[in-house]
Scaffold this active site. Sequence first.
Site, mmCIF file in Angstrom:
data_model
loop_
_atom_site.group_PDB
_atom_site.id
_atom_site.type_symbol
_atom_site.label_atom_id
_atom_site.label_comp_id
_atom_site.label_asym_id
_atom_site.label_seq_id
_atom_site.Cartn_x
_atom_site.Cartn_y
_atom_site.Cartn_z
ATOM 1 N N GLY A 216 -28.633 6.718 -47.876
ATOM 2 C CA GLY A 216 -27.587 7.043 -48.839
ATOM 3 C C GLY A 216 -27.261 8.526 -48.905
ATOM 4 O O GLY A 216 -27.885 9.370 -48.258
ATOM 5 N N HIS A 217 -26.275 8.850 -49.764
ATOM 6 C CA HIS A 217 -25.802 10.234 -49.850
ATOM 7 C C HIS A 217 -26.869 11.175 -50.415
ATOM 8 O O HIS A 217 -27.632 10.824 -51.291
ATOM 9 C CB HIS A 217 -24.511 10.319 -50.675
ATOM 10 C CG HIS A 217 -24.610 9.785 -52.065
ATOM 11 N ND1 HIS A 217 -23.547 9.179 -52.694
ATOM 12 C CD2 HIS A 217 -25.623 9.751 -52.962
ATOM 13 C CE1 HIS A 217 -23.906 8.810 -53.911
ATOM 14 N NE2 HIS A 217 -25.162 9.155 -54.106
ATOM 15 N N ASN A 218 -26.904 12.367 -49.831
ATOM 16 C CA ASN A 218 -27.801 13.450 -50.260
ATOM 17 C C ASN A 218 -29.282 13.157 -50.075
ATOM 18 O O ASN A 218 -30.131 13.852 -50.636
ATOM 19 C CB ASN A 218 -27.524 13.855 -51.705
ATOM 20 C CG ASN A 218 -26.151 14.463 -51.872
ATOM 21 O OD1 ASN A 218 -25.237 13.808 -52.377
ATOM 22 N ND2 ASN A 218 -25.973 15.703 -51.419
#
Length: 317
Positions: A216-218
């Site tokens: 997922g993001h980050n």
Amino acid sequence: MKLSHIAEALSLAWEGEDREITRITPAQDPAPDALTFAQEKRWLTPLPADAVVAIPDKLKPHLAGRSALITPVPALDLARAGELLGMVPFQSPADISPAGAIDPSAQLGANVRVGPGAVIGARVVIGDNSVIHAGAVIHADTVIGADCIIHSNAVIGADGFGYEFVDGRHLRIPHFGTVEIADDVEIGAGTTIDRGRFGPTRIGAGTRIDNLVQIGHNVQVGRHCLIISQAGVAGSCVLEDYAILAGQAGMAPHTRLGQGARVAAGSGIANDVPAGQTVSGWWAIPHRENLAQVTALRKLPDFMKRALKLMNRFEGE
């Protein structure tokens, strides 16, 4: 090749009869002219007396007359022997396919190879000797280091899964971040790595990510981590160096695996896992504790029968 010639070419020792080797095979399919391998003593038991096997030094006392190649890493040297025998491994693209779509602003290092149907977006940077297989998509502003392998249909840098619920609707949050992949990373087929919402999603040097993994993001993945098929890592998680996330395990948002932590297959991570700890279960707890609970649960039906007998006896009195 003779067993002795293979050993000499690989700078390894050998024992037993100097057999002629024509191929390599798995341990389940041994043959007199084949080289197989065994990592543990129990793997040797079903092998016939004429088997030729690559083994670590600790198994030498258990050869029982079989011929052997002595190696600290049997599986790796079995593959190296296969190359000596002319076996053809999985093939990478030979060069940059004209059937790929590469944005003119992308920067490709020396000896980068790109398969047919791969898409490389604007301002992407790819380091020397990296391989982008057929059908992979590298979105804009992604940075990939040297000696990386991106397998077919992987998607790097797509929008992350970010929404806010406002006035009865899920409103998309634009993702302005990027993806940064360090040197010597391998990313499996069908894996997705989302771009960061604001800053970058990072994958550390030497990390191996299997097929069908979601990052997922980050997310921040450290060096030399292993993330195995169908695992899912939610936004803003951290995997410190040498962490292992086994197949179909999942991490809830903002959780952390400490350095060298290991998560068993199918486990769910809702809280941080300390460095060096092995956890399992849903939700994951220390592995030994989980095993104790599973063992106790298996004994529950017998315990209930005994308890009912005692209750019936006391009620009869």
